[in-house]
Enzyme design. Structure first.
Site, PDB file in Angstrom:
ATOM      1  N   CYS A  86       0.843  -1.195   0.000  1.00  0.00           N
ATOM      2  CA  CYS A  86       0.000   0.000   0.000  1.00  0.00           C
ATOM      3  C   CYS A  86       0.881   1.250   0.000  1.00  0.00           C
ATOM      4  O   CYS A  86       1.554   1.530  -0.977  1.00  0.00           O
ATOM      5  CB  CYS A  86      -0.979  -0.037   1.178  1.00  0.00           C
ATOM      6  SG  CYS A  86      -2.420   1.031   0.956  1.00  0.00           S
ATOM      7  N   HIS A 194      -3.324  -5.775   0.996  1.00  0.00           N
ATOM      8  CA  HIS A 194      -2.649  -6.001   2.274  1.00  0.00           C
ATOM      9  C   HIS A 194      -2.585  -7.482   2.627  1.00  0.00           C
ATOM     10  O   HIS A 194      -3.474  -7.987   3.328  1.00  0.00           O
ATOM     11  CB  HIS A 194      -3.399  -5.269   3.387  1.00  0.00           C
ATOM     12  CG  HIS A 194      -3.255  -3.787   3.369  1.00  0.00           C
ATOM     13  ND1 HIS A 194      -2.312  -3.120   4.120  1.00  0.00           N
ATOM     14  CD2 HIS A 194      -3.947  -2.834   2.693  1.00  0.00           C
ATOM     15  CE1 HIS A 194      -2.421  -1.812   3.908  1.00  0.00           C
ATOM     16  NE2 HIS A 194      -3.409  -1.612   3.052  1.00  0.00           N
ATOM     17  N   GLU A 196      -0.742  -8.859   4.823  1.00  0.00           N
ATOM     18  CA  GLU A 196      -0.563  -9.000   6.280  1.00  0.00           C
ATOM     19  C   GLU A 196      -1.896  -8.996   7.019  1.00  0.00           C
ATOM     20  O   GLU A 196      -1.964  -9.390   8.188  1.00  0.00           O
ATOM     21  CB  GLU A 196       0.355  -7.900   6.815  1.00  0.00           C
ATOM     22  CG  GLU A 196      -0.259  -6.526   6.983  1.00  0.00           C
ATOM     23  CD  GLU A 196      -0.416  -5.731   5.699  1.00  0.00           C
ATOM     24  OE1 GLU A 196      -0.839  -4.559   5.776  1.00  0.00           O
ATOM     25  OE2 GLU A 196      -0.104  -6.266   4.610  1.00  0.00           O
TER      26      GLU A 196
END
Length: 221
Positions: A86, A194, A196
């Site tokens: 990002c 994302h 994660e």
């Protein structure tokens, strides 16, 4: 293995990245401030999402001048893995570690949702745990995720197989549906979604975990 998560003023996904490595991979990881000048001893560097320096001027445009970025560039030149997610992707393009740029979403609105991605290149240090053309579900949260590059750069990306992820639904208007690209050497990956935030079922999905396992396997080997 030991990883560095770079925390800039305004980063808000640094702890997400930190916990993904510490709790999902059970590997050593440190939060490293943006004024650090030495990344010796780390096997890889992770640049998280957020709003570095408030996203003033352009997203990532100020962060590229942070002292730590010289060490990030050195790690990239040494062939060590560098992952930018990002805002991290935006920083990598501003620092000329990746081609192209990130512009405002065509809707001119911030988007926070889950997005289906297709794995276009599973022959990288970040994606070898995925199947070729596998469709995965990864969260997105951005206002400037519209990837742009000129026709010549796009042709080079395709010729070198540098397009790693594409959107199935293209939520932001990105050129050629691009969601993530690597550099020519294959050790620097930038992506808007994302991973994660998709490493545990309690978060809504685990499709991001294979990216971190791919990276870990590469570092260990």
């Amino acid at each position: 293995m030991k990883f560095a998560v770079i925390s800039f003023p305004g980063s808000n996904c640094d702890m997400d990245m930190y916990y993904a490595v510490r709790d999902s991979l059970n590997e050593d990881v440190d939060l490293v401030t943006s004024d650090a000048t030495n990344l010796d001893g780390y096997d890889g560097v992770l640049i998280p999402g957020g709003f570095s320096y408030g996203d003033y001027l352009r997203s990532g445009a100020v962060a590229r001048f942070a002292p730590v970025m010289e060490s990030v560039k050195e790690m990239a030149a040494e062939g060590k893995p560098v992952l930018g997610v990002c805002n991290g992707f935006q920083i990598l393009t501003e620092a000329n570690l990746l081609p192209g740029s990130l512009q405002h979403n065509t809707s001119m609105e911030f988007i926070s949702d889950w997005s289906k991605l297709r794995v276009q290149n599973n022959d990288t240090m970040f994606t070898d745990q995925y199947e070729e053309s596998e469709v995965i579900d990864i969260p997105i949260a951005h206002g400037e995720g519209n990837y742009y590059c000129d026709d010549e750069t796009l042709a080079q990306l395709k010729a070198n197989n540098q397009i790693v992820f594409t959107y199935e639904d293209n939520p932001n208007g990105s050129c050629d549906n691009i969601a993530g690209v690597v550099n020519e050497q294959g050790n620097v990956l930038g992506m808007m979604p994302h991973p994660e935030r998709a490493v545990e079922s309690i978060l809504g999905g685990t499709d991001g975990l294979k990216l971190f396992k791919s990276l870990l396997n590469h570092v260990r080997s």
